[in-house]
Design an enzyme around this catalytic site. Sequence first.
Site, mmCIF file in Angstrom:
data_model
loop_
_atom_site.group_PDB
_atom_site.id
_atom_site.type_symbol
_atom_site.label_atom_id
_atom_site.label_comp_id
_atom_site.label_asym_id
_atom_site.label_seq_id
_atom_site.Cartn_x
_atom_site.Cartn_y
_atom_site.Cartn_z
ATOM 1 N N TYR A 145 -3.654 5.077 10.107
ATOM 2 C CA TYR A 145 -3.444 5.895 11.306
ATOM 3 C C TYR A 145 -4.740 6.063 12.093
ATOM 4 O O TYR A 145 -4.765 5.987 13.330
ATOM 5 C CB TYR A 145 -2.896 7.244 10.851
ATOM 6 C CG TYR A 145 -2.242 8.116 11.896
ATOM 7 C CD1 TYR A 145 -2.160 7.744 13.235
ATOM 8 C CD2 TYR A 145 -1.693 9.344 11.526
ATOM 9 C CE1 TYR A 145 -1.554 8.563 14.167
ATOM 10 C CE2 TYR A 145 -1.079 10.174 12.455
ATOM 11 C CZ TYR A 145 -1.019 9.778 13.773
ATOM 12 O OH TYR A 145 -0.415 10.590 14.698
ATOM 13 N N ASP A 188 0.821 -1.207 0.000
ATOM 14 C CA ASP A 188 0.000 0.000 0.000
ATOM 15 C C ASP A 188 0.859 1.263 0.000
ATOM 16 O O ASP A 188 0.476 2.293 -0.564
ATOM 17 C CB ASP A 188 -0.931 0.009 1.217
ATOM 18 C CG ASP A 188 -2.161 -0.868 1.015
ATOM 19 O OD1 ASP A 188 -2.367 -1.351 -0.108
ATOM 20 O OD2 ASP A 188 -2.904 -1.076 1.990
ATOM 21 N N GLY A 189 2.040 1.198 0.628
ATOM 22 C CA GLY A 189 2.914 2.364 0.638
ATOM 23 C C GLY A 189 3.365 2.760 -0.755
ATOM 24 O O GLY A 189 3.383 3.944 -1.108
ATOM 25 N N ASN A 214 -4.768 9.121 2.463
ATOM 26 C CA ASN A 214 -5.177 8.481 3.710
ATOM 27 C C ASN A 214 -5.751 9.453 4.736
ATOM 28 O O ASN A 214 -6.873 9.285 5.186
ATOM 29 C CB ASN A 214 -3.990 7.748 4.343
ATOM 30 C CG ASN A 214 -3.859 6.326 3.862
ATOM 31 O OD1 ASN A 214 -4.710 5.829 3.133
ATOM 32 N ND2 ASN A 214 -2.793 5.658 4.263
ATOM 33 N N GLU A 215 -4.945 10.444 5.141
ATOM 34 C CA GLU A 215 -5.401 11.320 6.217
ATOM 35 C C GLU A 215 -4.574 12.589 6.290
ATOM 36 O O GLU A 215 -3.455 12.664 5.776
ATOM 37 C CB GLU A 215 -5.341 10.611 7.578
ATOM 38 C CG GLU A 215 -3.969 10.496 8.191
ATOM 39 C CD GLU A 215 -3.103 9.387 7.647
ATOM 40 O OE1 GLU A 215 -1.913 9.663 7.364
ATOM 41 O OE2 GLU A 215 -3.598 8.258 7.491
ATOM 42 N N THR A 234 -8.258 2.444 7.725
ATOM 43 C CA THR A 234 -7.596 1.246 8.244
ATOM 44 C C THR A 234 -6.141 1.515 8.616
ATOM 45 O O THR A 234 -5.420 0.581 8.971
ATOM 46 C CB THR A 234 -7.647 0.116 7.205
ATOM 47 O OG1 THR A 234 -7.063 0.585 5.979
ATOM 48 C CG2 THR A 234 -9.078 -0.315 6.934
ATOM 49 N N ASP A 237 -3.844 16.353 21.853
ATOM 50 C CA ASP A 237 -2.581 16.188 21.118
ATOM 51 C C ASP A 237 -2.737 16.629 19.672
ATOM 52 O O ASP A 237 -1.774 17.045 19.030
ATOM 53 C CB ASP A 237 -2.129 14.728 21.145
ATOM 54 C CG ASP A 237 -1.498 14.333 22.468
ATOM 55 O OD1 ASP A 237 -1.424 15.186 23.370
ATOM 56 O OD2 ASP A 237 -1.079 13.164 22.599
ATOM 57 N N ARG A 247 -8.408 20.891 24.855
ATOM 58 C CA ARG A 247 -6.986 20.573 24.739
ATOM 59 C C ARG A 247 -6.827 19.145 24.225
ATOM 60 O O ARG A 247 -7.502 18.231 24.680
ATOM 61 C CB ARG A 247 -6.308 20.707 26.101
ATOM 62 C CG ARG A 247 -4.787 20.729 26.056
ATOM 63 C CD ARG A 247 -4.287 22.074 25.661
ATOM 64 N NE ARG A 247 -2.805 22.117 25.634
ATOM 65 C CZ ARG A 247 -2.113 23.127 25.172
ATOM 66 N NH1 ARG A 247 -2.738 24.204 24.696
ATOM 67 N NH2 ARG A 247 -0.792 23.114 25.177
#
Length: 270
Positions: free
Chosen positions: A178, A61-62, A133-134, A176, A165, A163
């Site tokens: 991160y 996939d990468g 992806n994101e 599917t 991260d 607040r």
Amino acid sequence: MELGIVAKRETPRAVELADRIRRHVDVPVTLDNLTADELDANGTDVTSLSACDLVVSIGGDGTFLFAAREVSPTPVLGVNLGEVGFLNAVSPEECVETVAGVVERMQAGDAELQELPQLQATGPGLSLPAAVNEVAVLGPQRGRDNGLDIDVRVNGEGYSSGRADGVLVSTPTGSTAYNLSEGGPIVHPDVSAFVVTEMCAESSMPSLAVPTDRTITVHVDGADHAVVAADGRTRSQVAPPAEITLAVAADPVRIAGPKLEFFTALDKLD
């Protein structure tokens, strides 16, 4: 018609399949530079393969994501070398015949293509490619007493503030990846929605599925800088207070070849 091929770097099996495909198809073939070097052939940079009519990605996939980002909106056909393969539906054993068949159908004008939405982030000083992806909006670092103040809105209506991260906005394709590791839901590829997930928020809201025709805004403050990352590869800093806008990108990722067996791929997550 012209065919482009991108093979996973430092992977002899991928180079071997690239060679088999280029020798079998009856159309001009252009290889990416690294693959061409392995085969003592002429090549070009991956971005230039966008001039081809079809690009074959050989790897995981990468490799597919890398090729898709560089050549969009040119259709990409993914050959899976045994990894999870949510984007690569073609096995090595079937790749030569499958690629040849898709080439023939494209020449005849009757190839079926699947379109997957990409996500575009814009904001002050941002220059990021569309994300397959994101997109993550993050504080300077993760962990207790770090992060940043966020205010997330969908078409101007408040979803969450406080607040955290950071905030992760995922496409169905990225659900599917991160997104899943941050506790977000898996989204079927036929569902036209983005997923908004807060990351380690002090007062966390459940993940939210948002129709892809909506606009998501993330206002950030309370830190000396924030980081906006597309697919974890391309990052840009913004100086709070700032507002990042996320919306469907102009060009989708276009996938050629047989449709992915989604639930078969899910079994490989175990």
